[in-house]
Design an enzyme around this catalytic site. Sequence first.
Site: not given
Length: 294
Positions: A29, A34, A63, A94
């Site tokens: 994931d 990120y 996401k 998200h």
Amino acid sequence: MGLGTWQSPEDECFNAVYTALSAGYRHIDTARVYQNEEAVGRAIAKYLKDFDISRDEIFITTKLWCTEVENPKKALQNSLKRLGLEYVDLYLMHWPVTMKSSFDGDLIPTREDGKTDVVPFDEWNYVKTYNLMQELKIEGLTKAIGISNFNIPKIEYLLSQPEIKITPACNQVEIHPYLPQDDLIKYCKSKGILVECYSPLGSTGAPVLKDDKLIKIAEKHNVSTACIAISWAISRDTVVLPKSVHNERIESNLKIIQLSNEDIEIINSISKTSTKRIVNPSWGVDIYGPNPKL
Ligand code: A2P
């Protein structure tokens, strides 16, 4: 069960993903925000090559970030480029939040007054975003689409809109013994929406693992406390996404045990005396409130 990569820095993330896949994880994931999609992609490519595994044996989620919601196709194409993939298995919105549109500006844009530059609901919102995301599944850029950080009022509002034809495959939210989210899980299950638990150990520093009740159950079974938190999530038919960048933790987190009803009752009782939500961004939006139009 999948590997979470939030707060896994680019350099450590490569090793974490490669280690996880080698240890038997099949689900990774990540997310645009990120800033580690390239590392995830390099690790996937190396693993598939080294072990002669085909792409369809692994499950990759990324996401859509809040500044890119007005053009999910471009956002996903950029993510796929960074990941080095032709498709992802799951693409999630998200947050049910729109920030000032930008593909190369700040990921969290601010106004002059220092507040997050959030776009009002009437101008753009998660219904419009999700409506566009439906096309991505139809075009094959993702096998499934879903949502993240949605509460019941927002899911209800989304599902009630006539243009929404594809039920979200899943809702990824914060869940751990201090925030079990029983009602949300029950509601999602009733709509055929799979629930995924992020921060199952309480995120940074794994505070959940300091809980006396969990430690006692772990000692009884002679396993790690993380194993109990992870096994509890599995026992509830939820997907669990523990994050780690340490090889031995990544490997040991794969161990799931069958908890007894008594163990589960004890873990369920933890939130009766102590409830804690860890992830609550200060963007000036009432993300978890009862009004769906925020
Ligand atoms: P690290 O990445 O340094 O190994 P969550 O999954 O709730 O987001 O929790 C992530 C936090 O839990 C990270 O700080 C991670 O540290 C830590 N962690 C992950 N697995 C374990 C484990 N088995 N034992 C202790 N801490 C762990």
